[in-house]
Design an enzyme around this catalytic site. Structure first.
Site, PDB file in Angstrom:
ATOM      1  N   ASP A  32       0.862  -1.190   0.000  1.00  0.00           N
ATOM      2  CA  ASP A  32       0.000   0.000   0.000  1.00  0.00           C
ATOM      3  C   ASP A  32       0.896   1.237   0.000  1.00  0.00           C
ATOM      4  OD1 ASP A  32      -3.240   0.142   1.229  1.00  0.00           O
ATOM      5  OD2 ASP A  32      -2.123   1.969   0.781  1.00  0.00           O
ATOM      6  N   TYR A 146     -13.231   6.798 -12.150  1.00  0.00           N
ATOM      7  CA  TYR A 146     -13.295   5.505 -11.441  1.00  0.00           C
ATOM      8  C   TYR A 146     -13.949   4.444 -12.330  1.00  0.00           C
ATOM      9  CZ  TYR A 146     -13.954   2.200  -7.589  1.00  0.00           C
ATOM     10  OH  TYR A 146     -13.907   1.081  -6.775  1.00  0.00           O
TER      11      TYR A 146
END
Ligand code: UDP
Length: 312
Positions: A32, A146
């Protein structure tokens, strides 16, 4: 011991996946860049012998030497407020980032599972949405960064299955909620719970008659696991078909605590889908999966978590 790389490990869904696979006895590498993920979500795993954390961006991936069996791609900002705050990052995560993870899967001959989204259906004209529905998506608007990143990721998945013989699973994830969502995440469930906790009036966008179908995180994780173990390499809906309007959701959340908060109606964001509900027949038949946690119970758990976080 099987080795699994979880991209987006510090995010809401990713961190629950880390917990799940650690419990199942996997060796988990959490990756991450902490853009929207929070290290607190995985802090309890840092000293676990079977867990390691890489602070890296999937869009700029360093060489990973370890031999991987599975890769889960859950790395992307995903809340509608991020669509405005991190548009380029979202577009990269669903294109460059996805390609990087497919390359890694090919190099390792690993199985890769892609977190796609109900957003591939856009503002759907078919209801409920089956996997065959090809959607009603605006390619030029606030949500498009998105929506199109997920649609492009699915195209990459298709090409890798068809032309590179890559082992792929594709989950089309519908609205999911639960502990570890950011308190300021902006999405309906954390927003309303946050408003309840901080004694602020509820903000409903539009007239509140738009619908969503909310799935509790543990149910989703169970579905992801079943999909990973299956042999099914086409997109599959994972979500809870229990559809409610946003007005109904506010009332349920309002009832979690004594209060006399009001509902304030605000402008509906552009391209906000009017309705959304998954048809989960495929997941039911192929994976023998269906959600079991009731909305009231899941909301209560999420509320308790957010109360605790607020006082921490
Ligand atoms: N919404 C709302 N008030 C809020 C946050 C969200 O009315 O404070 C609405 C939003 O406009 C949408 C629905 O709730 O119609 C679900 O929004 P969310 O951001 O959770 O996810 P989406 O399904 O839109 O990606």
């Amino acid at each position: 011991m099987k080795k699994i790389l979880i991209a987006g490990a510090a995010g809401f869904i990713g961190s629950h996946l880390c917990d799940f696979f650690i419990k199942k006895g996997y060796q988990v590498i959490g990756l991450d860049n902490l853009s929207t993920g929070r290290i607190e979500n995985i802090a309890h795993l840092i000293n676990n012998y079977n867990f390691s954390f890489l602070n890296q961006d999937i869009n700029n991936l360093n060489v990973i030497e370890e031999k991987l069996d599975f890769i889960l791609h859950f790395a992307s900002p995903a809340s509608p407020i991020d669509f405005r705050l991190k548009p380029f990052e979202i577009l990269n995560c669903g294109s460059v980032g996805t390609q990087n993870l497919f390359d890694l899967a090919l190099k390792n001959d690993a199985l890769i599972l892609l977190a796609s989204s109900s957003e591939v259906y856009g503002n759907p004209l078919q209801h409920p949405q089956t996997e065959e529905y090809i959607g009603n998506v605006n390619s030029f608007g606030e949500r498009s960064v998105y929506d199109e990143s997920k649609r492009f990721s699915e195209s990459l998945a298709y090409a890798h299955i068809r032309y590179k013989n890559c082992n792929v699973r594709i989950a089309r994830i519908f609205n999911t909620y639960g502990p570890r969502m950011r308190i300021n995440d902006g999405r309906a469930v954390p927003n309303f719970i946050n408003q309840l906790i901080s004694n602020k009036d509820f903000t409903v966008y539009g007239n509140g008659n738009q619908t969503r179908s909310f799935c509790y995180i543990n149910d989703l994780v169970d579905g992801i696991y079943k999909l990973l173990l299956s042999k099914y390499n086409k997109p599959i809906n994972l979500g809870n078909p229990n559809e409610i309007s946003i007005n109904e959701l506010v009332i349920k959340i309002k009832n979690l605590a004594k209060n006399n908060l009001k509902i304030i109606y605000k402008k509906l964001p552009a391209d906000d889908p009017i309705m959304r509900k998954p048809n989960i027949e495929k997941a039911n038949n192929i994976l023998n999966w269906r959600p079991i946690i009731k909305l009231e119970d899941g909301l209560k758990k999420t509320y308790n978590y957010m109360i605790k976080e607020n006082n921490a």
